[in-house]
Structures are given as structure tokens and as C-alpha cells.
Design a protein around this motif. Structure first.
Motif, PDB file in Angstrom:
ATOM      1  N   THR A 147      25.028  18.679  12.591  1.00 57.59           N
ATOM      2  CA  THR A 147      24.917  19.829  11.665  1.00 57.59           C
ATOM      3  C   THR A 147      23.479  20.349  11.589  1.00 57.59           C
ATOM      4  O   THR A 147      22.525  19.669  11.960  1.00 57.59           O
ATOM      5  CB  THR A 147      25.361  19.438  10.245  1.00 57.59           C
ATOM      6  OG1 THR A 147      24.483  18.408   9.752  1.00 57.59           O
ATOM      7  CG2 THR A 147      26.798  18.954  10.230  1.00 57.59           C
ATOM      8  N   VAL A 148      23.383  21.560  11.057  1.00 55.16           N
ATOM      9  CA  VAL A 148      22.094  22.154  10.691  1.00 55.16           C
ATOM     10  C   VAL A 148      22.181  22.511   9.201  1.00 55.16           C
ATOM     11  O   VAL A 148      23.163  23.127   8.768  1.00 55.16           O
ATOM     12  CB  VAL A 148      21.789  23.423  11.510  1.00 55.16           C
ATOM     13  CG1 VAL A 148      20.479  24.059  11.034  1.00 55.16           C
ATOM     14  CG2 VAL A 148      21.708  23.100  12.981  1.00 55.16           C
ATOM     15  N   TYR A 199      20.378  30.619  17.350  1.00 54.67           N
ATOM     16  CA  TYR A 199      20.003  30.332  18.733  1.00 54.67           C
ATOM     17  C   TYR A 199      21.189  29.764  19.523  1.00 54.67           C
ATOM     18  O   TYR A 199      21.360  30.046  20.693  1.00 54.67           O
ATOM     19  CB  TYR A 199      18.836  29.350  18.744  1.00 54.67           C
ATOM     20  CG  TYR A 199      18.392  28.948  20.132  1.00 54.67           C
ATOM     21  CD1 TYR A 199      17.754  29.870  20.974  1.00 54.67           C
ATOM     22  CD2 TYR A 199      18.604  27.657  20.597  1.00 54.67           C
ATOM     23  CE1 TYR A 199      17.342  29.501  22.241  1.00 54.67           C
ATOM     24  CE2 TYR A 199      18.186  27.283  21.865  1.00 54.67           C
ATOM     25  CZ  TYR A 199      17.561  28.208  22.698  1.00 54.67           C
ATOM     26  OH  TYR A 199      17.155  27.847  23.955  1.00 54.67           O
ATOM     27  N   GLN A 200      22.025  28.941  18.860  1.00 51.32           N
ATOM     28  CA  GLN A 200      23.204  28.376  19.513  1.00 51.32           C
ATOM     29  C   GLN A 200      24.424  28.584  18.624  1.00 51.32           C
ATOM     30  O   GLN A 200      24.320  29.001  17.466  1.00 51.32           O
ATOM     31  CB  GLN A 200      22.986  26.887  19.800  1.00 51.32           C
ATOM     32  CG  GLN A 200      21.877  26.640  20.837  1.00 51.32           C
ATOM     33  CD  GLN A 200      21.904  25.237  21.401  1.00 51.32           C
ATOM     34  OE1 GLN A 200      22.971  24.636  21.524  1.00 51.32           O
ATOM     35  NE2 GLN A 200      20.724  24.715  21.741  1.00 51.32           N
ATOM     36  N   TRP A 213      18.905  21.104  18.448  1.00 50.12           N
ATOM     37  CA  TRP A 213      18.518  22.481  18.772  1.00 50.12           C
ATOM     38  C   TRP A 213      16.991  22.521  18.845  1.00 50.12           C
ATOM     39  O   TRP A 213      16.295  21.960  17.989  1.00 50.12           O
ATOM     40  CB  TRP A 213      18.984  23.452  17.695  1.00 50.12           C
ATOM     41  CG  TRP A 213      20.471  23.672  17.652  1.00 50.12           C
ATOM     42  CD1 TRP A 213      21.433  23.018  18.367  1.00 50.12           C
ATOM     43  CD2 TRP A 213      21.151  24.612  16.827  1.00 50.12           C
ATOM     44  NE1 TRP A 213      22.678  23.483  18.053  1.00 50.12           N
ATOM     45  CE2 TRP A 213      22.544  24.484  17.088  1.00 50.12           C
ATOM     46  CE3 TRP A 213      20.753  25.555  15.890  1.00 50.12           C
ATOM     47  CZ2 TRP A 213      23.510  25.236  16.458  1.00 50.12           C
ATOM     48  CZ3 TRP A 213      21.716  26.320  15.254  1.00 50.12           C
ATOM     49  CH2 TRP A 213      23.093  26.170  15.547  1.00 50.12           C
ATOM     50  N   CYS A 214      16.464  23.228  19.855  1.00 49.34           N
ATOM     51  CA  CYS A 214      15.001  23.347  19.939  1.00 49.34           C
ATOM     52  C   CYS A 214      14.475  24.390  18.963  1.00 49.34           C
ATOM     53  O   CYS A 214      13.285  24.405  18.633  1.00 49.34           O
ATOM     54  CB  CYS A 214      14.561  23.675  21.360  1.00 49.34           C
ATOM     55  SG  CYS A 214      15.124  25.276  21.954  1.00 49.34           S
ATOM     56  N   LYS A 215      15.356  25.278  18.488  1.00 54.52           N
ATOM     57  CA  LYS A 215      14.977  26.222  17.437  1.00 54.52           C
ATOM     58  C   LYS A 215      16.230  26.734  16.746  1.00 54.52           C
ATOM     59  O   LYS A 215      17.351  26.547  17.242  1.00 54.52           O
ATOM     60  CB  LYS A 215      14.149  27.382  17.985  1.00 54.52           C
ATOM     61  CG  LYS A 215      14.838  28.240  19.044  1.00 54.52           C
ATOM     62  CD  LYS A 215      13.894  29.363  19.497  1.00 54.52           C
ATOM     63  CE  LYS A 215      14.564  30.251  20.538  1.00 54.52           C
ATOM     64  NZ  LYS A 215      13.676  31.370  20.944  1.00 54.52           N
ATOM     65  N   LEU A 216      16.058  27.354  15.605  1.00 49.82           N
ATOM     66  CA  LEU A 216      17.198  27.798  14.806  1.00 49.82           C
ATOM     67  C   LEU A 216      17.659  29.208  15.192  1.00 49.82           C
ATOM     68  O   LEU A 216      18.854  29.466  15.325  1.00 49.82           O
ATOM     69  CB  LEU A 216      16.832  27.775  13.309  1.00 49.82           C
ATOM     70  CG  LEU A 216      17.893  28.307  12.341  1.00 49.82           C
ATOM     71  CD1 LEU A 216      19.110  27.386  12.328  1.00 49.82           C
ATOM     72  CD2 LEU A 216      17.326  28.453  10.936  1.00 49.82           C
ATOM     73  N   PHE A 270       9.804  21.675  19.538  1.00 46.22           N
ATOM     74  CA  PHE A 270      10.686  22.639  18.855  1.00 46.22           C
ATOM     75  C   PHE A 270       9.811  23.703  18.217  1.00 46.22           C
ATOM     76  O   PHE A 270       8.629  23.517  17.989  1.00 46.22           O
ATOM     77  CB  PHE A 270      11.540  21.955  17.788  1.00 46.22           C
ATOM     78  CG  PHE A 270      10.747  21.157  16.805  1.00 46.22           C
ATOM     79  CD1 PHE A 270      10.557  19.792  17.001  1.00 46.22           C
ATOM     80  CD2 PHE A 270      10.185  21.763  15.693  1.00 46.22           C
ATOM     81  CE1 PHE A 270       9.809  19.064  16.103  1.00 46.22           C
ATOM     82  CE2 PHE A 270       9.438  21.021  14.793  1.00 46.22           C
ATOM     83  CZ  PHE A 270       9.241  19.669  14.996  1.00 46.22           C
ATOM     84  N   THR A 271      10.450  24.844  17.928  1.00 49.43           N
ATOM     85  CA  THR A 271       9.729  25.931  17.257  1.00 49.43           C
ATOM     86  C   THR A 271      10.251  26.080  15.846  1.00 49.43           C
ATOM     87  O   THR A 271      11.351  25.660  15.532  1.00 49.43           O
ATOM     88  CB  THR A 271       9.923  27.262  18.011  1.00 49.43           C
ATOM     89  OG1 THR A 271      11.315  27.526  18.087  1.00 49.43           O
ATOM     90  CG2 THR A 271       9.327  27.184  19.400  1.00 49.43           C
ATOM     91  N   VAL A 272       9.434  26.719  14.993  1.00 53.07           N
ATOM     92  CA  VAL A 272       9.771  26.819  13.568  1.00 53.07           C
ATOM     93  C   VAL A 272      10.997  27.665  13.336  1.00 53.07           C
ATOM     94  O   VAL A 272      11.910  27.303  12.627  1.00 53.07           O
ATOM     95  CB  VAL A 272       8.563  27.388  12.780  1.00 53.07           C
ATOM     96  CG1 VAL A 272       8.958  27.699  11.360  1.00 53.07           C
ATOM     97  CG2 VAL A 272       7.414  26.399  12.815  1.00 53.07           C
ATOM     98  N   GLY A 273      11.040  28.859  13.880  1.00 58.16           N
ATOM     99  CA  GLY A 273      12.160  29.762  13.606  1.00 58.16           C
ATOM    100  C   GLY A 273      13.173  29.710  14.675  1.00 58.16           C
ATOM    101  O   GLY A 273      14.075  30.519  14.685  1.00 58.16           O
TER     102      GLY A 273
END
Length: 886
Positions: free
Chosen positions: A787-788, A827-828, A856-859, A883-886
Motif C-alpha cells: 500500500t501507499v 506514477y504507478q 515505488w520510486c516516486k508517488l 527515490f524522489t519526494v513527489g
């Protein structure tokens, strides 16, 4: 001498520089009998606690300084001053055998109140003739004032100085000078007040005989200039202060703010105690919980600091603790007492020399803690606010990252006390001010800001000082009503004050409202068309007939019905702007054909003129003059700015039509009329301030919806707009130019060289779910393999919605009158039907179920400045992929 009385409530605290026997019953108060009867007839409920202490010294003719929560109440001084004026024998040495009292007020409105009270309570006095002196800047006005035979003169500093240019004899007869709201007088008119005091002092030195001389100063706050007043112009005054923090300022209590982390408070406390112990002080360490009392006591003991503790569950009673604490000090041992706030009142300590605020206090608790040092308040009048030579008491506040709850109130006290505020707190103060302003977001736009371009006291003002699109732009003036902004015909119908009116914009050719009004009058002449209303509904339009004239009205308030099933409702005349109360049986159904024309009332503000002397309201003389001159008459104006249904005009000229000659004749300019009264002055910054306000106006939340508005050519706008919309006037006075980079948490886009009426017309038919005025909330996110989780920072969310799709989530909700929208392109992919949203008090928690397990590498597909990682919940190890912030 000083006295402190505290019977458990703050109102019963009093600080006295000299002993006063209070007079708490009207029958025994030091007032003459006729005045007591007049007070009783007017249902006077006093004397109040403050009056019981200040009336006796005032009535005996002594100089007095009074600082109280009710320090703006004229009855603190009017009854005893009127009593003094009845003693004819005291004034025989004066010219014309009559003493004069002068009351200086901070503005005309307060002066009018004092004058009215003098007329009311002066009925029981012999030959009392009060005079109200409010002069304009016209020199001839001052020369025509006659004050001979007046016992009490009420004025303001600016007006009195104008009078003294033509009548210097007033000060020769002056016996009693009252400074009303002393803190306002000294903050707003310092130079003028000291000029008057100097003149009074010189006149007193030249006076023959020995007439009575008295200065009375009353207010709600101590001001640093009061020290000069006492030292240079008063004779050993009685000082009465019934507000603890104001007494602490006069008493020279040193206020110290010590920033520290919440986790390091104990270490900071030990440093402070290490210093105070060298000076053999009586120290109180105050906190708000039993747990912290025990923790502090244990920490002090482990660091070899001898201390006592007291909370409600302590075995030792209050008397025992006090005895041991004082014995420690008298034996030469540093006395430290750790106690909970709920023990302050039972202990009744007044002789502490230092109070350490271990827990950050509320303003009420802060006052209680300060009262523990009242025996050490200095009674010597100092030359500065904090004079180290006379400092006997010290208050130390430990301010941590968790102190924001009560910080605004305490910081106001500290700034007023001229305490040194650490640099770290300036950002907190700014955030507090912004937060206070945001809480007003659903309030009306400040009238002073609109009328004069400035609000002098934003902290105290209950209204909003920023644009709220949902309110300010809910209705707009149709473009066709202002075809040529350089020349618009206006009919003012409701006069709010000298520069603020409601009325209609009148079309030169075939005015639509004129046609509608005639049709309504003809329609409702037929009795069968006047269909009564069974149930009156709020916000609905109805017809109302007054004589032969019919009006369109909107119900704005519906109280409960009475026994006869008829209620009094509040209605707004939507084509005039006025509000009134009418019986519900006076309202008729309004056919749809009479509702198609939008409400015609607009708010009209005349620019570039304001009251003299920095007054915040127009004198009624000016408003009455303008009302008589302009109401119901046609005027030509130039519209320099618009916002919603408000127009700012400059100039606004009264005109007369000469149909035979086919010309309009200018009769007067309203701004010039106001200036000619002598009660108005130039306000050159007005328009610039209104434009500055509108440059901060939020527009839309989604960049893609603005693309066609940022093009230089007007064709794109016309295609997106209603076909009937007029074209853009690119450089018109209504346009607002702004920077395009928004601060965090603010609306995402601003005006870009657009005239407001055009872009709003293009949007007004667009559904809100597709295009809305909104703010973007702050979002923090974290994930696991399945989950996110998104945490949306939003307080008390209302009407929340969350829509899930495979690669997108859209959250919207209202908070504090604002609409917040987060439109997030993921992103996904996610499983929409399994994803959820739970709204809590301070946040909304969105749980997204991943379509494929894994990190996920980013959201988001695109960066978003409002979205960041929640590092407190991030479980990914440092050696995993970036990973990136956004």
C-alpha cells in the motif's frame, strides 16, 4: 505603600502606589447627592471594583493614574469630576469665577460618547454646560467657537490645538485635565498630547491665587510615556492598577524568554537555577501537571538542588509547605518550590522573587503566576521600562516547539512589556499572525480596508484582510454594465457613510432595470398577481410592494413565527443594497420573468479621501452633508477598480441633464465637497493599496484550465467564454497583474494581465467539479510493499470527497471556509475499488492499494511542491534504490 487584594478572581487584583480606602457602595460613595440620584435613575449598577478605588482620590482632587480592563469607561472619572465642579468656593480665584474641566479623547466618536454621558449625568448638577469641540481644518471654524460659561470641554488633541490657536484663555481656567484612553492618546498623538501638557504647565505657573489643579489619566494598558507624564506634570499621583500584567510592567518585572527544545527543558531549568541560587532568591517553578512536578522535583534532587514540591496529591498541606519554604530563605538557603498551577490560589504566595514557567502558560495562568511576585513589584517611577537598578522580580518563560497554543497571547504581553524577543520567535509570530488571519477567511472583507486602503488594527479587527473568491467574487458586475469605465453613470441610493454607498449603474441607452421596474409595477397593480407566501424561505427572491413602488428582495434571515403565523423577516433590496425588516405577509411570489435580470445593487467607494487626524470613521457631519447632496441623484464617475460587486470610483461628479441643449452639466465633485468641510484630507495611497490587495487574489487550482487565459490575444478567451461576453480591455483599471509563483499552501495560480470581469464571465457557467476556486493541501506520504499511505493535512474537513481511478486520486474538502483540492496523477497503478479514505480531525488518511506489489520510486508522474515524504513512517532501508519526494 502598595496593596494587593486577590479574592480568587483577577478582577479583584489591585496594585496601589498609596493606600486607598475603597468605596464599594453607591450610597456611601464620595459623590454629591444629586448625582447619586441621577446614577440610580439610570440604573447604574456600580461602583465597580476599579471605580471603588479610583473615585475617592479623584473626588478629593488628587492626581490619579488608573489602568484597568474597563479603562475605556468614562464613568471612572465623570461622577467624581462632576462632584468637584459643584464646589464653588474652590474656583473663586479664577477669571469669571468658574473652573473648567477638559476631557481629551482619542477620537471624535469617544468624545461624542463622553459628551452624551455628561449631558445625562449633569442634569443633577448646578448650571452644568458641557461643550463638544470637534473642528475641521478650516481656520474660521476655530475662531467662531464660544466656550464662555462652559464647565466641561470635551475634545481630541488635534481639535484642541486648533482651538488654542484662537483661544488661549481656556487653559487659564483649566482645573481638571482628563486624559481618556491614555495608551491610545500616547501611541497615536504623542506629540500633540505633550504640547497640550506643556501649555497647561505654563498656564498653571502664570495663574493667580491657588485654584485647584488636577490631572487624571485612565486607560487599559500601561504606556512608557506615562512615566514622563507622572514625573513632569503630575504631583505625587495615586496609581491604581487592576490588571496583573500591567502592574508587572509598572513594577519593573524583568521578563525573559528562553527558547529551548521540549526535551531539554530540565537542563535549561538547572542552568537558570544555578544563576539564581547565587543571588539567594525565592524561586517558584510552575507547571501544569502533577507528573511534571514530580519529574522536576526528582531531577533537582538528583542534581543536589534543595527544593520543595506541592500539588493536589501532596501529603504536606499548603501551610506546611509555605512555612518550610520561607524558613529555607531566612536561613540563607536558596528557596526553590516546584508547584502545579492549581495550587497557586490556595498557597497565596506574593513574595517570590523569580517565577520560572516550566510549562508554557495560558494568559490567565500567566497572570496568576505573576501575582506570586507582587510584594517585589517596584513602586518607584522609572525612566525606562526595565530599569535594572530597581528590578526585584524576574519571570522566565521556557518556550519550546510545543508552545504555539498559547504563544499569541503571551507574546503580546511580552512585546507590550518590551521584553527581548529572541530571533527564533519572529518566525513563530509571523506564523501566528497568518494563522489568525486565516481563521477569519469566511468573514466579510474589512470595510476599512476597502474604504481607506488600510486597517489600523488587524489583530483586533474581526474581519478578513485577504481575498476570498467564494465570497468576494460570488456575484460580479456584468461587463455590459461598465462598457466604458472612463464614464459610468451611477445612482447612489443608500449612504453608508461619506465615501461608501450602495446604488445602481444606470445604462445610457435603454436601462434594463428601468424597463423591469415598470413591468413589475404594472404587474403587481393587479391584486390577483399579488400571491401571498405560506412559507418564507431564506435566500429566495420575493416581490415587495411599498406604496406604488415594487421591489425585488431576498430573504436573509427568518426568525421564528409568532402566534398569528406572521413573522418579521430581514430582507435585502437586491437592486438598492439596503436591508430592512418586514412582515412575511408583505412578501409576494416573484415570477421567474422578473428574476432573470441579475441583482443591480453595487457597492460604490469614492477614492483618495479619508478623515482628518487619522480618525478611523467619518464624522457624522460629513456623512449627513454628503447624504443630503447625493442620495437619489445621478452622478458621472470613472471606475478605477472593481471587485465582485464593488466599484472604486475617482472622480464622482454630480450632474444635471439639460435635455434642450443635449448636455450634462457638472455641479460638484464629491471628493472636493468632502475636503471643503475641513473634516477630510487626501489619501493618495488608497487605489494602490486596493490593487495590491487584488494582486494577491487566488484564481484557479489547475494549470491546464488557465492555458487559454494566459494567451496575449483575446480570441482564445472569447472562444472559451460565453459568446455574449465582451472582449478584453487589456490595460483597463480592473486588471490585476501578479507574480505567478505561489507560496506553499496558497492558491496555485494568480492573475496574469487579465481584466477580472472577462475571465470570470468565461468561468461562471463551468461546473465546480470541473473547475473550482481552490487551495492545495499539504500532503505527506509513505509506503510498504502492498500500500501507499497519504496524509492530507486539513483541519476539520467538511463535505469531503475522494475519487479513485487506476492512475489517479482526487481529494476535495472544505476547511475554515476554503475549498481544498488535490488532483494527483499517480506514477504507478492502484486498485481503485480497494483504496479508501478516512477523514480525521486534523487530517485525511488515504490508503492506496498497489496493483503490483513492490516499492515505488516516486508517488506522482509530475513533481508537486505540496507533496513530500513522511520520513517518520518511511521504512525503506538506506541501501535500497533512490527515490524522489513527489
Amino acid at each position: 505603600f502598595q496593596s494587593f487584594q486577590n479574592v480568587g478572581e483577577e478582577k479583584n487584583f489591585v496594585f496601589l502606589s498609596k493606600k486607598i480606602e475603597p468605596s464599594s457602595v453607591l450610597e456611601t460613595a464620595p459623590l454629591f447627592d444629586g448625582l447619586k440620584k441621577e446614577l440610580a435613575c439610570n440604573k447604574f449598577s456600580g461602583p465597580t471594583f476599579t471605580e471603588s478605588y479610583c473615585w475617592p482620590p479623584v473626588a478629593r482632587g488628587y492626581d490619579v493614574v488608573v489602568i484597568s480592563r474597563q479603562g475605556n469607561d468614562p464613568l471612572l472619572y465623570i461622577p467624581p469630576v462632576l462632584t468637584l465642579l459643584q464646589l464653588e468656593s474652590d474656583y473663586q480665584a479664577l477669571p469669571n469665577t468658574g473652573g473648567v474641566s477638559l476631557v481629551l479623547c482619542p477620537g471624535w466618536k469617544k468624545a461624542q460618547l463622553v459628551f452624551d454621558l455628561l449631558k445625562t449625568y449633569g442634569k443633577g448638577c448646578r448650571r452644568l454646560r458641557p461643550a463638544l469641540i470637534i473642528l475641521g481644518q478650516n481656520k474660521e471654524a476655530a475662531s467662531q467657537v464660544e466656550i464662555r460659561g462652559c464647565e466641561v470641554v470635551v475634545s481630541t488633541p488635534h481639535n484642541l490645538l486648533r482651538l488654542l490657536e484662537h483661544n488661549t484663555l481656556l487653559l487659564c481656567r483649566l482645573c481638571h485635565l482628563v486624559l481618556d484612553e491614555i495608551e491610545v492618546l500616547f501611541s497615536d498623538t504623542t506629540e500633540q498630547v505633550f504640547t497640550i501638557l506643556d501649555c497647561y504647565k505654563k498656564a498653571t505657573a502664570r495663574a493667580q491665587g491657588n485654584p485647584p489643579r488636577q490631572i487624571i489619566a485612565v486607560g487599559t494598558e500601561w504606556n512608557k510615556h506615562i512615566t514622563s507624564l507622572i514625573k513632569e506634570f503630575m504631583n505625587d499621583p495615586y496609581i491604581v492598577i487592576t490588571v496583573t500584567e500591567e502592574a508587572a510592567i509598572f513594577g519593573n518585572v524583568q521578563q525573559v524568554v528562553q527558547p529551548c527544545m521540549n526535551s531539554s527543558r530540565t537542563a535549561e531549568l538547572l542552568k537558570i537555577l544555578d544563576f539564581t541560587q547565587r543571588n539567594l532568591q525565592k524561586v517558584l517553578v510552575c507547571t501544569d501537571s502533577i507528573t511534571e512536578v514530580e519529574m522536576i522535583h526528582k531531577a533537582l534532587k538528583s542534581n543536589s538542588v534543595v527544593s520543595l514540591k506541592k500539588h493536589k496529591e501532596s501529603k504536606c498541606n499548603a501551610k506546611c509547605v509555605l512555612g518550610r519554604w520561607r524558613k529555607m530563605h531566612s536561613s540563607g538557603t536558596p528557596a526553590v518550590l516546584v508547584l502545579a498551577d492549581d495550587c497557586l490560589q490556595p498557597l497565596g504566595i506574593t513574595d517570590a522573587t523569580c517565577v520560572i514557567h516550566f510549562s508554557f502558560p495560558s494568559p490567565g495562568v500567566f497572570r496568576q503566576r505573576l501575582q506570586c511576585m507582587t510584594d517585589n513589584f517596584c513602586t518607584v517611577v522609572k525612566d525606562s521600562t526595565v530599569d535594572q537598578e530597581h528590578t526585584k522580580a524576574k519571570s522566565v518563560i521556557l518556550l519550546t516547539e510545543n508552545s504555539s497554543c498559547h504563544a499569541p497571547g503571551i507574546l503580546r504581553c511580552l512585546k507590550h512589556a518590551e521584553a527581548e524577543i529572541p530571533e527564533e520567535l519572529h518566525d513563530l509570530i509571523a506564523r501566528v499572525l497568518e494563522s489568525e488571519e486565516n481563521e477569519k477567511f469566511s468573514r466579510p472583507l474589512c470595510a476599512s480596508l476597502k474604504t481607506f486602503g488600510i486597517c489600523r488594527n488587524r489583530r483586533a479587527c474581526p474581519d478578513r484582510h485577504q481575498i476570498n473568491l467564494s465570497i468576494d467574487m460570488a456575484q460580479n458586475i456584468a461587463d455590459e454594465m461598465i462598457e466604458t469605465p472612463e464614464r459610468v453613470t451611477i445612482l447612489p441610493l443608500v449612504i453608508v457613510h461619506a465615501t461608501n454607498y450602495f446604488g445602481r449603474i444606470v445604462k445610457k441607452q435603454k436601462d434594463q432595470y428601468t424597463v423591469l421596474a415598470k413591468e413589475m409595477n404594472d404587474y403587481f397593480k393587479v391584486s390577483g398577481h399579488r400571491i401571498s407566501i405560506n412559507t418564507v424561505e431564506k435566500s429566495v427572491f420575493y416581490g415587495l410592494r411599498e406604496g406604488a413602488i415594487c421591489h425585488r428582495v431576498q430573504v436573509v434571515e427568518t426568525p421564528a413565527k409568532d402566534e398569528e403565523n406572521v413573522s418579521e423577516v430581514t430582507v435585502k433590496y437586491i437592486d438598492e443594497g439596503r436591508t430592512s425588516q418586514v412582515n412575511s405577509d408583505q412578501l409576494f411570489q416573484l415570477p421567474a420573468k422578473f428574476q432573470s435580470l441579475p441583482p443591480q445593487a453595487v457597492e460604490i467607494i469614492v477614492c483618495r479621501v479619508k478623515p482628518i487626524d487619522n480618525e478611523v470613521e467619518w464624522n457624522p457631519k460629513v456623512t449627513d452633508h454628503i447624504n443630503h447632496k447625493i442620495k437619489g441623484k445621478l452622478h458621472h464617475t470613472k471606475v478605477v477598480h472593481t471587485l465582485g460587486k464593488t466599484v472604486w470610483v475617482d472622480p464622482m461628479v454630480g450632474v444635471t441633464n439639460l435635455p434642450v441643449m443635449k448636455i450634462w452639466v457638472n455641479e460638484y465633485n464629491i471628493r472636493s465637497e468632502i475636503l471643503s468641510t475641513g473634516l477630510g484630507t487626501d489619501n493618495p495611497e488608497h487605489i494602490a493599496e486596493i490593487q495590491k490587495l487584488c494582486r494577491q487574489m487566488p484564481v484557479l487550482d489547475h494549470a491546464e484550465n488557465l492555458e487559454h487565459f494566459t494567451k496575449e490575444d483575446t480570441a482564445g478567451l472569447e472562444e472559451a467564454s460565453n459568446p455574449q461576453d465582451t472582449s478584453i480591455q487589456e490595460n483597463s483599471a480592473e486588471s490585476c497583474n501578479t507574480a505567478a509563483t505561489p507560496p506553499s499552501g496558497k492558491p496555485s495560480h494568480h492573475f496574469q494581465n487579465l481584466a477580472k470581469p472577462q475571465w470570470f464571465s468565461a468561468l461562471e457557467n463551468t461546473p465546480l467539479n470541473e473547475l473550482s476556486f481552490s487551495w492545495h493541501p499539504q500532503i505527506k506520504w509513505f509506503q510498504d510493499n502492498v500500500t501507499v499511505t497519504l496524509k492530507v493535512q486539513i483541519l476539520r474537513a467538511a463535505d469531503s470527497k475522494c475519487k479513485f481511478s487506476k492512475e489517479k486520486v482526487v481529494f476535495s474538502a472544505y476547511s475554515e471556509g476554503r475549498l481544498y483540492v488535490a488532483d494527483l496523477e499517480l506514477y504507478q497503478s492502484i486498485i481503485a475499488e480497494k483504496s479508501t479514505c478516512v477523514v480525521k480531525y486534523t487530517e485525511a488518511v488515504i490508503l492506496l492499494v498497489k496493483e503490483k506489489k513492490g516499492a515505488w520510486c516516486k508517488l506522482l508522474k509530475n513533481k508537486n511542491a505540496h507533496v513530500s515524504l513522511d520520513f517518520e513512517h518511511w521504512e525503506e532501508s538506506e541501501d535500497e534504490r533512490p527515490f524522489t519526494v513527489g
